[in-house]
Design a protein around this motif. Structure first.
Motif, PDB file in Angstrom:
ATOM      1  N   GLU A   1     -19.023  18.247 -21.643  1.00 30.81           N
ATOM      2  CA  GLU A   1     -19.650  18.068 -20.336  1.00 30.81           C
ATOM      3  C   GLU A   1     -19.172  19.166 -19.374  1.00 30.81           C
ATOM      4  O   GLU A   1     -17.968  19.437 -19.302  1.00 30.81           O
ATOM      5  CB  GLU A   1     -19.271  16.688 -19.760  1.00 30.81           C
ATOM      6  CG  GLU A   1     -20.046  16.346 -18.484  1.00 30.81           C
ATOM      7  CD  GLU A   1     -19.483  15.130 -17.734  1.00 30.81           C
ATOM      8  OE1 GLU A   1     -18.362  14.683 -18.037  1.00 30.81           O
ATOM      9  OE2 GLU A   1     -20.181  14.670 -16.807  1.00 30.81           O
ATOM     10  N   LEU A   2     -20.115  19.782 -18.669  1.00 29.12           N
ATOM     11  CA  LEU A   2     -19.768  20.709 -17.599  1.00 29.12           C
ATOM     12  C   LEU A   2     -20.076  20.007 -16.283  1.00 29.12           C
ATOM     13  O   LEU A   2     -21.195  19.512 -16.093  1.00 29.12           O
ATOM     14  CB  LEU A   2     -20.578  22.013 -17.724  1.00 29.12           C
ATOM     15  CG  LEU A   2     -20.258  23.094 -16.677  1.00 29.12           C
ATOM     16  CD1 LEU A   2     -18.832  23.628 -16.847  1.00 29.12           C
ATOM     17  CD2 LEU A   2     -21.269  24.244 -16.774  1.00 29.12           C
TER      18      LEU A   2
ATOM     19  N   LEU B   1     -25.571  26.369 -13.169  1.00 30.32           N
ATOM     20  CA  LEU B   1     -26.223  25.122 -13.607  1.00 30.32           C
ATOM     21  C   LEU B   1     -27.509  25.438 -14.364  1.00 30.32           C
ATOM     22  O   LEU B   1     -27.760  24.881 -15.440  1.00 30.32           O
ATOM     23  CB  LEU B   1     -26.515  24.226 -12.396  1.00 30.32           C
ATOM     24  CG  LEU B   1     -25.285  23.578 -11.739  1.00 30.32           C
ATOM     25  CD1 LEU B   1     -25.678  22.890 -10.432  1.00 30.32           C
ATOM     26  CD2 LEU B   1     -24.621  22.570 -12.692  1.00 30.32           C
TER      27      LEU B   1
ATOM     28  N   THR C   1     -26.642  27.261 -17.861  1.00 33.16           N
ATOM     29  CA  THR C   1     -26.036  26.398 -18.882  1.00 33.16           C
ATOM     30  C   THR C   1     -27.044  25.344 -19.343  1.00 33.16           C
ATOM     31  O   THR C   1     -27.101  25.018 -20.528  1.00 33.16           O
ATOM     32  CB  THR C   1     -24.752  25.718 -18.373  1.00 33.16           C
ATOM     33  OG1 THR C   1     -25.028  25.062 -17.132  1.00 33.16           O
ATOM     34  CG2 THR C   1     -23.638  26.735 -18.176  1.00 33.16           C
ATOM     35  N   ARG C   2     -27.874  24.848 -18.426  1.00 31.46           N
ATOM     36  CA  ARG C   2     -28.926  23.893 -18.831  1.00 31.46           C
ATOM     37  C   ARG C   2     -29.928  24.548 -19.770  1.00 31.46           C
ATOM     38  O   ARG C   2     -30.458  23.912 -20.677  1.00 31.46           O
ATOM     39  CB  ARG C   2     -29.641  23.328 -17.596  1.00 31.46           C
ATOM     40  CG  ARG C   2     -28.841  22.212 -16.935  1.00 31.46           C
ATOM     41  CD  ARG C   2     -29.404  21.750 -15.602  1.00 31.46           C
ATOM     42  NE  ARG C   2     -28.565  20.663 -15.083  1.00 31.46           N
ATOM     43  CZ  ARG C   2     -28.347  20.423 -13.790  1.00 31.46           C
ATOM     44  NH1 ARG C   2     -28.906  21.186 -12.872  1.00 31.46           N
ATOM     45  NH2 ARG C   2     -27.575  19.429 -13.419  1.00 31.46           N
TER      46      ARG C   2
ATOM     47  N   TRP D   1     -23.870  19.535 -25.078  1.00 28.61           N
ATOM     48  CA  TRP D   1     -23.404  19.641 -23.687  1.00 28.61           C
ATOM     49  C   TRP D   1     -24.223  18.810 -22.713  1.00 28.61           C
ATOM     50  O   TRP D   1     -25.454  18.883 -22.719  1.00 28.61           O
ATOM     51  CB  TRP D   1     -23.503  21.102 -23.204  1.00 28.61           C
ATOM     52  CG  TRP D   1     -22.418  22.012 -23.686  1.00 28.61           C
ATOM     53  CD1 TRP D   1     -22.476  22.813 -24.782  1.00 28.61           C
ATOM     54  CD2 TRP D   1     -21.138  22.224 -23.071  1.00 28.61           C
ATOM     55  NE1 TRP D   1     -21.299  23.529 -24.900  1.00 28.61           N
ATOM     56  CE2 TRP D   1     -20.453  23.182 -23.855  1.00 28.61           C
ATOM     57  CE3 TRP D   1     -20.492  21.705 -21.949  1.00 28.61           C
ATOM     58  CZ2 TRP D   1     -19.177  23.632 -23.548  1.00 28.61           C
ATOM     59  CZ3 TRP D   1     -19.218  22.145 -21.638  1.00 28.61           C
ATOM     60  CH2 TRP D   1     -18.575  23.101 -22.436  1.00 28.61           C
TER      61      TRP D   1
ATOM     62  N   ILE E   1     -24.748  18.720 -18.648  1.00 26.33           N
ATOM     63  CA  ILE E   1     -24.462  19.508 -17.445  1.00 26.33           C
ATOM     64  C   ILE E   1     -24.665  18.568 -16.256  1.00 26.33           C
ATOM     65  O   ILE E   1     -25.791  18.136 -16.005  1.00 26.33           O
ATOM     66  CB  ILE E   1     -25.412  20.723 -17.323  1.00 26.33           C
ATOM     67  CG1 ILE E   1     -25.553  21.476 -18.659  1.00 26.33           C
ATOM     68  CG2 ILE E   1     -24.968  21.644 -16.186  1.00 26.33           C
ATOM     69  CD1 ILE E   1     -24.276  22.067 -19.215  1.00 26.33           C
TER      70      ILE E   1
END
Lengths: 405, 405
Positions: free
Chosen positions: A285-286, A305, A308-309, A317, A319
């Motif tokens: 998780e970010l 955001l 990374t998404r 992951w 986000i």
């Protein structure tokens, strides 16, 4: 998939924040003539300077030969924009900016692309935020696209001073100040929007340098119903003293906490991200703080955001923009669930964190052995740099504003 | 004797405030030469102006012929003070004051006494507070007594411009700004302390004019761990928008509330006082918010506390610094226990309140029939004016700084 932490910490903070009604209406006093780039007047600097060697560039200390300046009055609106030799501002000692904090700014960078053009990184985001900041303190709003055009013209004048090389760029500082010469505390009827430009090198000259933070709960950066989400001068000076106090104890920056739950909000003058791995599910998780009015709406934050998404496998992951407390970080570090942590902002892009001082001991943040960051931090930095320097295309994030050819 | 309200509301807020540890150490960078009034250099204005008629004086719009200016650098400390013709400041566009809110100020008044001397009202309090404000944002501190001497010299230059008559005075605005020409967010290594002076008339030209306030909980003026108790530019610009919003709804100022308990903190840019009478015991109480770090340490506030403690019969009056919620005011107004309410600050001295908008209806504050204030408000204004104009002596509150004879 949210971990157990996200649900609890989100609930815990609702009680503090739900009572805050946003300042839904602004009184942006943008009466009179609109800001119009086509009216630009240029006065050339008769003494053009030579570029400094890259290794002599210090952030925000040397400026280019020209500056952009646009005056505004309540009676007439925005005057014709001017590009003129870089020089001092001459202001009455009673001017509103000196007394009541009528000042807002932005920071963005211009990069040389492989084709020797000059590109700005997401300048529309900066202009949007600058308008929000200005409106919050009753300074006039303006058409951001016109200011982007004008910044292009400004760069054009001093294009020989835009440094070349990975990590080098031209830092632009759009600023708006209230200039009314009177001591009554009221909406300024005169303002000045100006842009100055500083050739800058990489934030870390020799790759990353991970920092130590002090988790800070005795000083509070921002508050619901305040204006910590705007880029106002008001948010900066008060943060220096806690930083000096942290530095005395061996920490470079403050990790700002908020509320009885001690939610993590920002680091120094940057947004902050944490990467976790659930030891049971294996899911990563970010996490960064949600935009609840106390968090600066960072352009780098938003870009991270989005990237990374887009680029990380959603089966691996999550986000999330959610509340995360210092206790969560402490507990998950103990369980080996804390993977990485980094600050995010225009100056350094990403700034890896290696330790967080809290309650007399240090929470250790893992780094790749022998390196000054974790793998995700490094990956994100590289994705963003590729877009900034025009090596990768990403929608309209990189906008060409000048051509050196 | 505390009423039932005081005990409860004090307890209720402890949970919010007890976790705040003060910024106990300051990094006041007052290295180098101390500020020394004996080094003063005076350059006379070659074009002295004539006094404006009293009825043309507008607060903070006209200034006297001279200004006081003292430069500071980290290397050398305070330079020789200068009194020179009033004129603009010339500053680099990258100066810290334009970007990061490095600015603090004071407001105090000089009055003509019956013996044609000029007296400042408690200037030592202003200098003490200005040093606290400067230290909070890492600007240099200084010897306040030296600046009081220099303000005396400044007034001496323009003594013909100090207006005469009850309610008229010379408003002095000491200001300190960070002038370092660099964009890095850090402690300024250059600063400028200056004082300008504006001849002003009474805040209310025709006696008092009671105001309507909007109790405001959607915007927050100050918070624990912030710097709402300091006189920083940062605390002012963000308050204009909520004021405009209140004005749209027919209220002149905001009554700032804080926290889930909705404690009353300040009004507009003033401290605030409420007078109650317990309907059972008949005991009266004058209440203002305690100095918990979110309240400006007002000189007028302090003077009112001292004078009422000295002059009012303690068998009849309790004078309390305690938390008081908007609900308490609402309930006690309904029971007929609310006697008076007023703001307190240098500009208006006292400013009577007649109505407070809260939850869609107005809490009525009694006024003396046919007048614009209650009896206590009027009495306090008169006590203070008598000391300010040198008609009554009160310790060293009134300090002679120049002689017109």
């Amino acid at each position: 998939m949210l971990s157990a932490y996200s649900a609890t910490s989100k609930k815990a903070t609702t009680s503090v924040l739900c009572r805050v009604i946003p300042l839904y209406r602004t009184f942006a006093s943008a009466t009179g003539a609109p800001l119009d780039a086509s009216k630009l007047k240029i006065t050339k600097n008769p003494n053009p300077s030579k570029p400094k060697p890259n290794d002599q560039l210090v952030f925000g200390k040397t400026f280019t030969d020209h500056m952009l300046q646009i005056e505004w009055t309540k009676e007439n609106g925005w005057a014709a924009p001017e590009i003129k030799p870089y020089g001092p501002l001459v202001l009455d000692p009673s001017a509103a900016v000196f007394h009541y904090g009528f000042e807002a700014f932005e920071g963005l960078k211009a990069y040389r692309t492989p084709g020797n053009k000059i590109a700005l990184f997401r300048p529309d985001m900066n202009m949007k935020r600058m308008n929000k900041s200005a409106a919050r303190i009753c300074l006039p709003t303006f058409n951001g696209d016109e200011v982007i055009k004008l910044m292009g013209k400004l760069i054009e004048q001093d294009k020989n001073l835009v440094p070349q090389g990975q990590g080098y760029s031209l830092y632009l500082r759009p600023t708006i100040i209230g200039t009314t010469a009177a001591l009554g505390v009221s909406t300024p009827d005169r303002a000045l929007l100006y842009v100055i430009a500083s050739p800058v090198g990489p934030y870390y000259k020799t790759g990353f340098k991970a920092v130590r933070l002090e988790a800070t709960d005795y000083a509070t950066r921002a508050w619901p119903g305040g204006c910590g989400d705007k880029k106002l001068g008001a948010n900066y000076a008060p943060c220096i003293l806690p930083q000096l106090q942290a530095a005395e104890r061996g920490y470079q920056q403050n990790l700002w906490l908020f509320g009885p739950e001690k939610n993590i909000t920002e680091v120094g003058t940057m947004n902050v991200f944490f990467a976790f791995k659930d030891s049971i599910t294996g899911m990563k998780e970010l996490v960064t703080a949600p935009l609840d009015g106390t968090i600066l709406e960072g352009v780098t934050r938003d870009s991270i955001l989005a990237l990374t998404r887009q680029n990380l496998d959603p089966k691996e992951w999550d986000i999330n923009e959610r509340y995360c407390t210092i206790s969560e970080v402490e507990e998950r570090a103990k369980k080996g669930e804390l993977l990485e942590a980094f600050g995010a902002g225009t100056a350094a892009v990403v700034s890896p964190i290696k330790e967080i001082g809290w309650k007399g001991s240090d929470i250790e943040v893992p780094l790749t052995p022998g390196e000054q960051s974790g793998p995700l931090t490094k990956q994100i930095a590289s994705w963003i740099a590729d877009i900034q320097y025009g090596r990768t295309k990403h929608g309209n994030w990189s906008q060409i504003v000048a051509d050196l050819n």
